[in-house]
Design an enzyme around this catalytic site. Structure first.
Site: not given
Ligand code: AOF
Ligand code: ZN
Length: 366
Positions: A58, A82
């Site tokens: 996003e 998220c």
């Molecule tokens: C992703 N990519 O496009 C979306 C995710 O470790 P972080 O901060 O990158 O957060 C990972 C979490 O974020 C992942 O487990 C999922 O729940 C949420 N969404 N994650 O890597 C994305 N939209």
């Molecule tokens: Zn996100």
């Protein structure tokens, strides 16, 4: 009239396609793609999550456009945006900041850090939330992520190449080559999808495989060799052709003095013995998971395949089938060691895909 959700299916399919561009690169994070429409319905941005630790889909899509353009528009994404501060700030906040009017999502995020909180942020800000759209397709795309998050376990896929009568080799072990080039090329892509490839000492001794990924821009996966009694030659190709991490799973009965001289890129995992036969596979999977291996592809012989199956540890099977028959007088079965007396007690799967690799086919089942 097409329903509200149906209207967005084509954009959700675009998201899935975008997400797949990062196949094999996002572990342990999910594959996510995003499409943004302006208020007239025109596509103004696309984005996908490229690599673990980098921006989410996003954010990649929204940061590529002017805030003004997005105002009143629609954002489509295959996973709930998220709500948490992780490696990057919350996507839901950015969507609110960009004043989108609608968000269409494919699947609620089961990650407890998000789990509905992302959608709540959007709704509380007055954004119309539509979904889940194409939920099954979205679940399939992120089957590894879902198993990891929901069950705290490693996802296990198994790859085999068989004749029509389910044989992987003749009695004397001749298996080169059951399937053709096209099918073998696909194996490279499959390998690239998993964190590790797992094989057995018998395969290493018999075939001396490299088990590298020979795909352009592909990564060499971590390799796991189950070698209960340390029978393999440490100079085999799998250990020497590069310095990619290797886990050597051995019996906890092997003496430390027998481990001298093993190169540093090889890490030993001592495992208990299960049922007086090989090592405890569940123990090994959980040890690997703790080391950050979220998915493994088992590429081994009939015996190990059968053991994984018997214990109910297999989530998915890729079976290449060549239009050949070896017959009942010879051959090693793809899944050995199962002794099913009744059809009712068979291991049951569901076909999910059949792909033509002329002259062979690939059958995928879960
Ligand atoms: C992703 N990519 O496009 C979306 C995710 O470790 P972080 O901060 O990158 O957060 C990972 C979490 O974020 C992942 O487990 C999922 O729940 C949420 N969404 N994650 O890597 C994305 N939209
Ligand atoms: Zn996100």
């Amino acid at each position: 009239m097409i329903s509200k959700d149906k209207k967005y299916e084509k954009y959700m399919k675009m998201c899935l396609k975008l997400a797949k561009k990062a196949d094999g690169k996002t572990s342990p994070n999910p594959l996510v793609g995003c499409v943004v429409l302006d208020k007239t319905g025109k596509i103004i941005a696309k984005g996908y999550h490229k690599k673990c630790g980098e921006y989410h889909a996003e954010r990649n899509a929204l940061l590529s456009i002017d805030k003004q353009k997005a105002k009143g528009g629609t954002l489509i994404v295959n996973l709930e945006p998220c709500s948490h501060y992780g490696k990057t700030p919350p996507c839901a906040d950015l969507i609110v900041e960009y004043k989108l009017a609608k968000v269409v999502y494919g699947l609620k995020d089961p990650n407890p850090k998000v789990a509905g909180k992302g959608l709540k942020i959007l709704k509380d800000a007055g954004i119309e939330v539509i979904g889940p759209v194409l939920e099954n397709e979205c679940k399939n795309l992120n089957e590894v992520f879902l198993k990891n998050i929901e069950q705290n376990k490693c996802f296990v896929a198994l790859k085999t190449a068989t004749t029509l009568d389910g044989k992987i080799a003749t009695e004397n072990g001749d298996s080169k080559w059951i399937t053709s080039d096209a099918a073998r090329e696909e194996v490279q892509k499959i390998r690239n999808r998993y964190d590790a490839i797992l094989t057995s000492s018998s395969t290493v001794i018999k075939d001396n495989p490299s088990m590298t990924c020979r795909m352009k821009n592909g990564k060499n996966p971590v390799r796991v060799v189950i070698d209960t009694n340390l029978k393999t030659d440490i100079n085999s190709k799998i250990y020497t052709n590069d310095r990619t991490k290797i886990y050597l799973a051995i019996s906890d009965k092997v003496k430390d003095s027998d481990l001298k001289g093993i190169p540093t890129h090889i890490e030993i995992i001592k495992c208990p013995i299960y049922n007086n036969s090989g090592i405890d596979l569940e123990y090994l999977l959980s040890a690997l998971y703790k080391k950050g291996i979220n998915s493994v592809l088992v590429e081994a012989g009939g015996k190990l395949n059968g053991s994984f199956l018997k214990l109910g540890l297999v989530d998915k099977i890729y079976q290449f089938i060549a239009p050949k028959v070896l017959g009942d007088k010879t051959g090693i079965n793809a899944f050995e060691g199962l002794d099913t007396k009744k059809i009712n007690n068979s291991k049951n799967f569901k076909f999910t895909e059949i792909v033509d690799y002329n002259p062979d086919i690939l059958v995928i089942y879960k």
